[in-house]
Design a protein around this motif. Structure first.
Motif, PDB file in Angstrom:
ATOM      1  N   VAL A 213       0.826  -1.200   0.000  1.00 17.06           N
ATOM      2  CA  VAL A 213       0.000   0.000   0.000  1.00 17.06           C
ATOM      3  C   VAL A 213       0.865   1.258   0.000  1.00 17.06           C
ATOM      4  CG1 VAL A 213      -1.971  -1.101   1.111  1.00 17.06           C
ATOM      5  CG2 VAL A 213      -0.171  -0.086   2.516  1.00 17.06           C
ATOM      6  N   ALA A 214       0.233   2.366  -0.368  1.00 18.04           N
ATOM      7  CA  ALA A 214       0.961   3.636  -0.511  1.00 18.04           C
ATOM      8  C   ALA A 214       1.311   4.262   0.832  1.00 18.04           C
ATOM      9  CB  ALA A 214       0.134   4.609  -1.344  1.00 18.04           C
ATOM     10  N   ASP A 215       0.369   4.216   1.788  1.00 20.52           N
ATOM     11  CA  ASP A 215       0.568   4.880   3.076  1.00 20.52           C
ATOM     12  C   ASP A 215       0.803   3.852   4.183  1.00 20.52           C
ATOM     13  OD1 ASP A 215       0.113   7.400   1.899  1.00 20.52           O
ATOM     14  OD2 ASP A 215      -2.064   7.087   2.034  1.00 20.52           O
ATOM     15  N   PRO A 216       1.456   4.257   5.259  1.00 16.04           N
ATOM     16  CA  PRO A 216       1.743   3.325   6.358  1.00 16.04           C
ATOM     17  C   PRO A 216       0.469   2.701   6.925  1.00 16.04           C
ATOM     18  CG  PRO A 216       3.036   5.328   6.604  1.00 16.04           C
ATOM     19  CD  PRO A 216       2.058   5.594   5.498  1.00 16.04           C
TER      20      PRO A 216
ATOM     21  N   LEU B  31       2.837  -6.932   7.951  1.00 14.12           N
ATOM     22  CA  LEU B  31       4.219  -7.407   7.854  1.00 14.12           C
ATOM     23  C   LEU B  31       5.233  -6.283   8.011  1.00 14.12           C
ATOM     24  CD1 LEU B  31       3.800  -9.818   4.792  1.00 14.12           C
ATOM     25  CD2 LEU B  31       3.654 -10.393   7.224  1.00 14.12           C
ATOM     26  N   SER B  32       4.878  -5.129   7.517  1.00 13.78           N
ATOM     27  CA  SER B  32       5.747  -3.949   7.615  1.00 13.78           C
ATOM     28  C   SER B  32       4.874  -2.724   7.435  1.00 13.78           C
ATOM     29  CB  SER B  32       6.843  -3.990   6.544  1.00 13.78           C
ATOM     30  OG  SER B  32       6.294  -3.860   5.247  1.00 13.78           O
TER      31      SER B  32
ATOM     32  N   HIS C 204       4.290  -0.902   4.981  1.00 14.47           N
ATOM     33  CA  HIS C 204       3.563  -0.811   3.716  1.00 14.47           C
ATOM     34  C   HIS C 204       3.170  -2.163   3.131  1.00 14.47           C
ATOM     35  CE1 HIS C 204       4.223   3.555   3.127  1.00 14.47           C
ATOM     36  NE2 HIS C 204       5.346   3.327   3.785  1.00 14.47           N
ATOM     37  N   GLU C 205       3.308  -3.237   3.887  1.00 11.43           N
ATOM     38  CA  GLU C 205       2.991  -4.565   3.349  1.00 11.43           C
ATOM     39  C   GLU C 205       2.227  -5.390   4.368  1.00 11.43           C
ATOM     40  OE1 GLU C 205       5.393  -7.548   0.496  1.00 11.43           O
ATOM     41  OE2 GLU C 205       6.218  -7.432   2.532  1.00 11.43           O
ATOM     42  N   ALA C 206       1.241  -6.150   3.878  1.00 14.68           N
ATOM     43  CA  ALA C 206       0.424  -6.984   4.755  1.00 14.68           C
ATOM     44  C   ALA C 206      -0.083  -8.197   3.984  1.00 14.68           C
ATOM     45  CB  ALA C 206      -0.758  -6.186   5.298  1.00 14.68           C
ATOM     46  N   LEU C 207      -0.525  -9.193   4.755  1.00 14.31           N
ATOM     47  CA  LEU C 207      -1.240 -10.337   4.190  1.00 14.31           C
ATOM     48  C   LEU C 207      -2.706 -10.179   4.556  1.00 14.31           C
ATOM     49  CD1 LEU C 207       1.139 -13.308   5.103  1.00 14.31           C
ATOM     50  CD2 LEU C 207       0.947 -12.123   2.907  1.00 14.31           C
ATOM     51  N   LEU C 208      -3.569 -10.317   3.572  1.00 15.99           N
ATOM     52  CA  LEU C 208      -5.006 -10.196   3.813  1.00 15.99           C
ATOM     53  C   LEU C 208      -5.705 -11.442   3.287  1.00 15.99           C
ATOM     54  CD1 LEU C 208      -7.481  -8.494   4.704  1.00 15.99           C
ATOM     55  CD2 LEU C 208      -7.577  -7.635   2.342  1.00 15.99           C
ATOM     56  N   THR C 209      -6.488 -12.084   4.168  1.00 17.65           N
ATOM     57  CA  THR C 209      -7.264 -13.256   3.779  1.00 17.65           C
ATOM     58  C   THR C 209      -8.735 -12.903   3.818  1.00 17.65           C
ATOM     59  OG1 THR C 209      -5.592 -14.744   4.702  1.00 17.65           O
ATOM     60  CG2 THR C 209      -7.768 -15.665   4.273  1.00 17.65           C
ATOM     61  N   ILE C 210      -9.398 -13.075   2.671  1.00 21.84           N
ATOM     62  CA  ILE C 210     -10.822 -12.788   2.564  1.00 21.84           C
ATOM     63  C   ILE C 210     -11.562 -14.041   2.118  1.00 21.84           C
ATOM     64  CG2 ILE C 210     -10.450 -10.342   2.044  1.00 21.84           C
ATOM     65  CD1 ILE C 210     -10.981 -10.982  -0.913  1.00 21.84           C
ATOM     66  N   VAL C 211     -12.851 -14.106   2.401  1.00 27.18           N
ATOM     67  CA  VAL C 211     -13.655 -15.267   2.006  1.00 27.18           C
ATOM     68  C   VAL C 211     -14.724 -14.872   0.995  1.00 27.18           C
ATOM     69  CG1 VAL C 211     -13.253 -16.534   4.143  1.00 27.18           C
ATOM     70  CG2 VAL C 211     -15.202 -14.953   3.991  1.00 27.18           C
ATOM     71  N   GLU C 212     -14.626 -13.659   0.491  1.00 27.11           N
ATOM     72  CA  GLU C 212     -15.557 -13.189  -0.528  1.00 27.11           C
ATOM     73  C   GLU C 212     -14.793 -12.938  -1.823  1.00 27.11           C
ATOM     74  OE1 GLU C 212     -18.697 -10.363   1.536  1.00 27.11           O
ATOM     75  OE2 GLU C 212     -16.660  -9.918   2.205  1.00 27.11           O
ATOM     76  N   GLY C 213     -15.522 -12.530  -2.830  1.00 27.37           N
ATOM     77  CA  GLY C 213     -14.880 -12.198  -4.101  1.00 27.37           C
ATOM     78  C   GLY C 213     -15.585 -11.037  -4.768  1.00 27.37           C
ATOM     79  N   LYS C 214     -15.862 -10.001  -3.995  1.00 25.89           N
ATOM     80  CA  LYS C 214     -16.512  -8.826  -4.560  1.00 25.89           C
ATOM     81  C   LYS C 214     -15.585  -8.135  -5.572  1.00 25.89           C
ATOM     82  CE  LYS C 214     -19.247  -7.783  -0.407  1.00 25.89           C
ATOM     83  NZ  LYS C 214     -20.583  -7.969  -1.005  1.00 25.89           N
ATOM     84  N   TYR C 215     -16.177  -7.387  -6.445  1.00 28.47           N
ATOM     85  CA  TYR C 215     -15.437  -6.687  -7.496  1.00 28.47           C
ATOM     86  C   TYR C 215     -14.355  -5.794  -6.887  1.00 28.47           C
ATOM     87  CZ  TYR C 215     -14.713  -3.671 -11.591  1.00 28.47           C
ATOM     88  OH  TYR C 215     -14.173  -2.961 -12.631  1.00 28.47           O
ATOM     89  N   HIS C 216     -13.089  -6.030  -7.291  1.00 33.76           N
ATOM     90  CA  HIS C 216     -11.952  -5.247  -6.796  1.00 33.76           C
ATOM     91  C   HIS C 216     -11.945  -5.164  -5.261  1.00 33.76           C
ATOM     92  CE1 HIS C 216     -10.940  -4.240 -10.820  1.00 33.76           C
ATOM     93  NE2 HIS C 216     -11.776  -3.242 -10.983  1.00 33.76           N
ATOM     94  N   GLN C 217     -12.326  -6.240  -4.589  1.00 33.53           N
ATOM     95  CA  GLN C 217     -12.594  -6.148  -3.156  1.00 33.53           C
ATOM     96  C   GLN C 217     -11.390  -5.679  -2.332  1.00 33.53           C
ATOM     97  OE1 GLN C 217     -14.675  -9.383  -1.319  1.00 33.53           O
ATOM     98  NE2 GLN C 217     -14.043  -8.817   0.736  1.00 33.53           N
ATOM     99  N   VAL C 218     -10.230  -6.282  -2.546  1.00 29.47           N
ATOM    100  CA  VAL C 218      -9.077  -5.916  -1.716  1.00 29.47           C
ATOM    101  C   VAL C 218      -8.735  -4.439  -1.893  1.00 29.47           C
ATOM    102  CG1 VAL C 218      -6.626  -6.331  -1.286  1.00 29.47           C
ATOM    103  CG2 VAL C 218      -8.161  -8.266  -1.743  1.00 29.47           C
ATOM    104  N   LYS C 219      -8.702  -3.977  -3.116  1.00 34.53           N
ATOM    105  CA  LYS C 219      -8.393  -2.576  -3.391  1.00 34.53           C
ATOM    106  C   LYS C 219      -9.434  -1.655  -2.753  1.00 34.53           C
ATOM    107  CE  LYS C 219      -6.189  -3.710  -7.808  1.00 34.53           C
ATOM    108  NZ  LYS C 219      -6.283  -3.636  -9.281  1.00 34.53           N
ATOM    109  N   ARG C 220     -10.699  -2.064  -2.833  1.00 29.89           N
ATOM    110  CA  ARG C 220     -11.774  -1.236  -2.283  1.00 29.89           C
ATOM    111  C   ARG C 220     -11.749  -1.234  -0.760  1.00 29.89           C
ATOM    112  NH1 ARG C 220     -16.944  -3.625  -4.745  1.00 29.89           N
ATOM    113  NH2 ARG C 220     -17.982  -1.813  -3.810  1.00 29.89           N
ATOM    114  N   MET C 221     -11.335  -2.333  -0.150  1.00 29.01           N
ATOM    115  CA  MET C 221     -11.254  -2.377   1.318  1.00 29.01           C
ATOM    116  C   MET C 221     -10.214  -1.390   1.820  1.00 29.01           C
ATOM    117  SD  MET C 221     -11.643  -6.466   2.156  1.00 29.01           S
ATOM    118  CE  MET C 221     -11.608  -6.253   3.941  1.00 29.01           C
TER     119      MET C 221
END
Length: 236
Positions: A135-138, A168-169, A171-188
């Motif tokens: 991600v762009a911001d902390p 993880l740092s 600007h970096e993380a692990l994200l586990t989701i159980v859905e599949g909405k349109y562009h979901q991770v980016k939108r979250m």
């Protein structure tokens, strides 16, 4: 199964081309030339076409390491489709069990087993998909609880289903989701005021992207990997 249908399902030949091959005497069953398209192929019978043994493809289960700039759809003339990376018979009858955006990399599962892929993609199922997110911001620690409770996406009614965030740092993380909405991770992440700059899917359910696969490479799933999808269903 009729011999002409057997040929079609084992090769790229159409029904008419299969019948022409039969009429030319290019097809043998257990060493005997067969010209009758309605001949019944029995279990265990050896079928050859022009001297080469052919067989039914059966159901196929594939993992592919999707590169950036490749799409998970055949309805786009600008980008190359992931199916074009597969050097196999009849790639056109395969489908993708959980698509990725053109700029997202990582694990893509491909199959011709509709029931199997349904266990992965159905909104009613809880098959987890883990992403490595940059991600762009902390990132702030309070996002872990916020994502676990659910996030309100723009244009959606209600919160997302609980998601697991591991920072993880900065600007970096692990994200586990159980859905599949349109562009979901980016939108979250957009919903909490951040922007995803890179996204990579590492796993779907118990199936992990093979570390030996370079971007653009693929392999068939092991029996255990295939069975893990049904096992997840049984454990719910």
């Amino acid at each position: 199964m009729r011999l002409d249908k057997y040929i079609c399902e084992s090769t790229s030949l159409t029904r008419s081309l299969a019948k022409k091959a039969l009429h030319r005497g290019e097809v043998c069953c257990d060493g005997e030339v067969i010209k009758d398209s309605g001949f019944k192929v029995r279990d265990g019978m050896t079928v050859t076409l022009d001297g080469n043994e052919i067989g039914l493809l059966g159901q196929r289960y594939i993992m592919l390491h999707k590169p950036d700039g490749i799409i998970c759809s055949t309805q786009d003339e600008e980008y190359q489709c992931v199916l074009s990376l597969l050097d196999i018979e009849k790639p056109d009858i395969l489908h993708i069990a959980g698509r990725l955006d053109v700029d997202t990399t990582g694990l893509v599962l491909i199959t011709d087993d509709g029931q199997w892929s349904h266990q992965i993609t159905s909104p009613k199922k809880t098959c987890g998909k883990r992403y490595r997110v940059t991600v762009a911001d902390p990132l702030s620690a309070d996002l872990v609880a916020q994502f676990a409770e659910g996030v309100q996406l723009n244009g959606e009614d209600g919160l997302t289903r609980p998601a697991e965030l591991e920072i993880l740092s900065a600007h970096e993380a692990l994200l586990t989701i159980v859905e599949g909405k349109y562009h979901q991770v980016k939108r979250m992440f957009a919903a909490v005021g951040n922007k995803v700059t890179a996204l990579h899917r590492e796993s779907v359910g118990a199936i992990e992207l093979d570390a030996d696969l370079e971007a653009g490479e693929w392999r068939y799933l092991t029996d255990a990997e295939v069975a893990s999808v049904a096992a997840e269903k049984a454990s719910k």
